[in-house]
Design a protein around this motif. Structure first.
Motif, short mmCIF file in Angstrom:
data_model
loop_
_atom_site.label_atom_id
_atom_site.label_comp_id
_atom_site.label_asym_id
_atom_site.label_seq_id
_atom_site.Cartn_x
_atom_site.Cartn_y
_atom_site.Cartn_z
N SER A 1 8.11 6.12 -10.59
CA SER A 1 8.62 4.93 -10.03
C SER A 1 7.99 4.74 -8.69
CB SER A 1 10.15 4.69 -9.61
OG SER A 1 11.00 5.01 -11.00
N PRO A 2 8.13 5.62 -7.54
CA PRO A 2 7.46 5.29 -6.25
C PRO A 2 5.92 5.09 -6.38
CG PRO A 2 8.84 7.43 -6.18
CD PRO A 2 8.57 7.05 -7.65
N PRO A 3 5.07 5.49 -7.09
CA PRO A 3 3.65 5.38 -6.95
C PRO A 3 3.41 3.81 -7.54
CG PRO A 3 4.07 7.08 -8.42
CD PRO A 3 5.34 6.72 -8.08
N ILE A 4 4.36 3.58 -8.52
CA ILE A 4 4.06 2.10 -9.23
C ILE A 4 4.63 1.03 -8.17
CG2 ILE A 4 4.81 0.90 -11.36
CD1 ILE A 4 4.89 3.30 -12.86
N ARG A 5 5.59 1.47 -7.73
CA ARG A 5 6.37 0.28 -6.68
C ARG A 5 5.49 -0.27 -5.78
NH1 ARG A 5 7.01 0.85 -1.45
NH2 ARG A 5 8.14 -0.32 -0.18
N VAL B 1 6.38 5.16 7.49
CA VAL B 1 5.96 6.31 6.67
C VAL B 1 7.22 7.15 6.58
CG1 VAL B 1 4.84 8.67 6.52
CG2 VAL B 1 3.45 6.45 7.37
N ASP B 2 8.19 7.10 7.47
CA ASP B 2 9.33 7.87 7.28
C ASP B 2 10.38 7.26 6.33
OD1 ASP B 2 9.75 5.63 9.37
OD2 ASP B 2 11.66 6.48 9.61
N ARG B 3 9.96 6.20 5.73
CA ARG B 3 11.09 5.61 4.91
C ARG B 3 10.54 5.62 3.26
NH1 ARG B 3 14.73 1.52 6.72
NH2 ARG B 3 14.22 -0.03 5.11
N LEU B 4 9.06 5.88 3.47
CA LEU B 4 8.54 5.98 2.06
C LEU B 4 8.88 7.50 1.46
CD1 LEU B 4 5.51 4.11 2.84
CD2 LEU B 4 7.24 3.33 1.28
N VAL B 5 8.55 7.54 0.03
CA VAL B 5 8.67 8.83 -0.51
C VAL B 5 7.29 9.56 -0.42
CG1 VAL B 5 9.08 10.10 -2.93
CG2 VAL B 5 10.33 7.94 -2.26
N PRO B 6 7.08 10.56 0.19
CA PRO B 6 5.85 11.22 0.46
C PRO B 6 4.86 11.41 -0.83
CG PRO B 6 7.40 12.42 1.66
CD PRO B 6 8.08 11.37 0.75
N GLY B 7 3.73 11.18 -1.02
CA GLY B 7 2.88 11.33 -2.15
C GLY B 7 3.10 12.84 -2.86
N ARG B 8 3.10 13.89 -1.81
CA ARG B 8 3.11 15.38 -2.55
C ARG B 8 4.55 15.48 -3.23
NH1 ARG B 8 4.10 15.32 3.04
NH2 ARG B 8 5.99 16.48 3.77
N TYR C 1 16.42 9.16 -3.31
CA TYR C 1 17.52 10.36 -3.47
C TYR C 1 18.41 10.11 -4.29
CZ TYR C 1 15.40 12.44 0.98
OH TYR C 1 14.20 12.84 1.78
N GLY C 2 19.06 8.63 -4.08
CA GLY C 2 20.07 8.29 -5.15
C GLY C 2 19.69 8.31 -6.45
N GLN C 3 18.54 8.33 -6.91
CA GLN C 3 18.17 8.04 -8.34
C GLN C 3 18.09 9.42 -8.83
OE1 GLN C 3 14.53 6.01 -7.84
NE2 GLN C 3 15.68 4.26 -7.66
N LEU C 4 17.57 10.59 -7.78
CA LEU C 4 17.84 11.85 -8.32
C LEU C 4 19.23 12.59 -8.47
CD1 LEU C 4 14.93 13.43 -6.05
CD2 LEU C 4 14.78 13.03 -8.48
N ILE C 5 20.01 12.08 -7.59
CA ILE C 5 21.41 12.79 -7.60
C ILE C 5 22.04 11.89 -8.68
CG2 ILE C 5 23.84 12.40 -6.56
CD1 ILE C 5 22.25 12.21 -3.57
#
Length: 615
Positions: A86-90, A318-325, A440-444
């Motif tokens: 999801s994050p990279p497609i967003r 940047v601090d609100r995004l999901v890091p690429g790594r 985080y919520g989606q992982l939980i």
């Protein structure tokens, strides 16, 4: 789940000393959605029942029934794949293309109504703490702000009835919840309540024409809307009112009507499959074409690298995004662990590790198509995408039905999760929730759902036959039938001509619907949805009629009684209906597990279709 989760989260938060903020409500519904997606993503309503339907004499392998531990392993194998997609497609679909994602946008609008906020701005804009987008966009924002400041107050203030939000609270939710719960509990002890022979006992017994007056089905119809439920019921009339009798009386399906092997229900299943594939294929072609053209144009102008250097118009810091790594490591880890777990659960004879790896790769590409289709149409064509994956695996591991179903399920899981979770990211984008927090919520939610879903499925399997009268699991037959077709190439008598005719018709219908929607023609929503039409074939009439009642109620309320576009009273009631039956079904499960059965089978002896009595 998004609308209901946001609504329930808001109502519960009103009981807290400090109610949750809109952004926190978005996190609540994102976590709930990730939890609720697992039964579909992991195939507990299709893939696993299909494996249990395998016939050793016909298919060359015994049926597969997963234990609780094996179910945990399978769920872990597919639980996180779509989350990391999801994050990279967003960035592409939400920031650059600004796709609508209607359900995600509707959830944002609901949350804004509940918190008495202005309606969310559906365009990319600057917000506090966000990066500068473009100088031109900044100028446009200033012009817009200036024009709003010069308008009269009544033009800039959103239309909100102050009585709507207070009234859309516990009162409506509680009475609708208990009404649905009491009816469901009554139907458990007296099964005929949910199997009313509205057209007489003969049609109910021989042709499965009965009515299930479930408040949950009515609530689902309200949420689905009138056009979709109308398409379902048109499919019901054609499939069960026309094609089923034709197949029966012509001798093409000589068995009992409800038999999925020799009966007309199994015969019309193939027409249903043709409609789904044609609709999904035609709907996806424009999406694929636009995607390819966009990539080619960008490569020609060298704008891909430039976009990366400029941050690609990102609106978040940047601090609100999901890091690429995180995404790269998580994706690789989920694939590697998933391959091992699938091999551990099904063995080398079930599916080869290389084939499972191919399933994940194919699933990644199909997820992009699913997200784009969902963003434009609000329909995730996972059924068609799953069939595309099965086609690939008929070539990769030919003749192996188990491998075909499992690999198709792996690919479908990624598309299902990525699409559903992208709706949450759209909601968060509109109301300023951090993508990292939603991640985080989606992982939980995914972790919790592994244990909740597997445990619930194991308990239901002990109490009910699945597929069976109470839980028919119709998509299981779709998966198994298509896998058998790809292996044997055999179709029921004379079904091929009807498949070709209906596929051609709904291919044209899907093209017309896409064109009308693209041109924003008012009658576009009234063009039948091929997928919804096919679902009318897939389910018995009892499932569709109650949903049509809900769709009619939604249409009448919206056109005659709604106080404004933000009036959510009917959504609250629909949510109570769905929740009431859902909670009570767990009570029914406990009762059946402890051997407490029905109180009376009165009426079922004549109709012969009451799930509680026949089970």
């Amino acid at each position: 789940m998004s609308l209901q989760s946001a609504l329930i989260g808001f109502l519960i938060s009103k009981m807290l000393p400090t109610p949750l903020s809109p952004q926190e409500i978005i996190l609540v519904q994102a976590t709930a959605t990730a939890t609720g997606t697992m039964p579909l993503a992991a195939g507990f309503v299709g893939i696993l029942p299909a494996l249990g339907l395998i016939d050793e004499e016909r298919d060359g392998t015994p049926p597969i029934h997963l234990s609780w531990m094996a179910g945990i392993g399978w769920s872990c194998a597919v639980a996180f794949f779509g989350v990391f997609l999801s994050p990279p497609i967003r960035k592409q679909v939400i920031i650059e293309e600004e796709l609508a994602f209607p359900s995600g946008t509707a959830t944002a609008q609901l949350i804004s109504v509940l918190h008495k906020l202005p309606p969310p701005d559906t365009s990319v804009r600057r917000r506090n703490g966000y990066q500068q987008i473009e100088d031109q966009e900044a100028g446009d924002d200033e012009d817009t702000l200036h024009s709003q400041e010069t308008r009269p107050a009544e033009e800039t203030t959103p239309l909100r009835d102050p009585e709507i939000v207070p009234s859309a609270g516990w009162h409506e939710l509680v009475w609708s919840f208990f009404a649905s719960a009491l009816l469901t509990l009554a139907a458990y002890f007296f099964p005929v309540i949910f199997a009313i022979p509205i057209f007489g006992n003969y049609l109910a017994r021989e042709w499965l024409w009965s009515f299930t007056p479930s408040f949950s089905y009515v609530g689902q119809g309200i949420i689905m809307g009138f056009p979709t439920t109308l398409s379902m019921n048109l499919g019901m009339l054609v499939g069960w009112g026309m094609l089923s009798p034709i197949a029966k009386f012509s001798g093409w399906a000589p068995g009992p009507v409800g038999d999925m092997t020799k009966g007309s229900r199994g015969w019309i299943l193939w027409v249903c499959l043709a409609i789904m594939c044609a609709d999904s294929l035609v709907s996806l072609l424009p999406v694929v074409w636009e995607f390819v053209v966009d990539i080619v144009v960008r490569m020609r102008h060298g704008s891909l690298a430039q976009a990366e250097d400029k941050g690609n118009g990102e609106t978040e810091t940047v601090d609100r995004l999901v890091p690429g790594r995180w995404v790269l490591f998580g994706f690789c880890a989920s694939v590697a662990i998933g391959i091992f777990l699938v091999w551990l659960v099904f063995g080398h004879e079930g599916i080869k590790p290389a084939a499972t790896f191919a399933g994940y790769i194919i699933g990644g590409f199909l997820s992009i198509l699913a997200v784009r289709a969902l963003g434009e149409t609000d329909i995730n064509p996972v059924s068609g995408l799953g069939k595309i994956s099965q086609l690939f695996f008929a070539w990769i591991q030919p003749g192996n039905i188990v491998a075909n179903i499992i690999a198709g399920g792996v690919a479908e899981a990624g598309a299902q999760q990525a699409g559903d979770l992208m709706q949450d990211l759209k909601t968060g984008h509109l109301l300023g929730a951090a993508p990292r927090a939603l991640f985080y919520g989606q992982l939980i939610g995914s972790v919790v759902s592994i244990f909740v879903t597997t445990t619930a499925y194991s308990l239901y399997m002990r109490a009910y036959p699945i597929p069976g009268p109470s839980f028919p699991a119709p998509t299981a037959y779709v998966w198994l039938s298509f896998a058998r077709l790809l292996r044997d190439g055999q179709l029921p008598p004379n079904s091929s001509i009807f498949m070709i005719i209906f596929a051609a018709i709904f291919g044209l219908v899907a093209a017309l619907k896409f064109y009308a929607t693209k041109k924003q023609i008012w009658w576009a929503k009234w063009i039948p949805s091929g997928v919804a039409f096919a679902i009318g074939f897939l389910n018995t009439p009892s499932f569709s009629i109650a949903r049509l009642i809900g769709g009619i109620l939604e249409h009448v309320f919206r056109t005659r009684y709604a106080r404004s576009k933000g009036d959510i009273r009917l959504i609250v009631i629909a949510s109570g209906f769905v929740l009431g039956e859902g909670v009570t079904s767990v009570v029914s499960l406990i009762l059946r597990t402890f051997g407490i059965g029905v109180a009376s089978c009165w009426g079922c002896g004549q109709s012969g279709i009451c799930g509680g009595c026949s089970a």
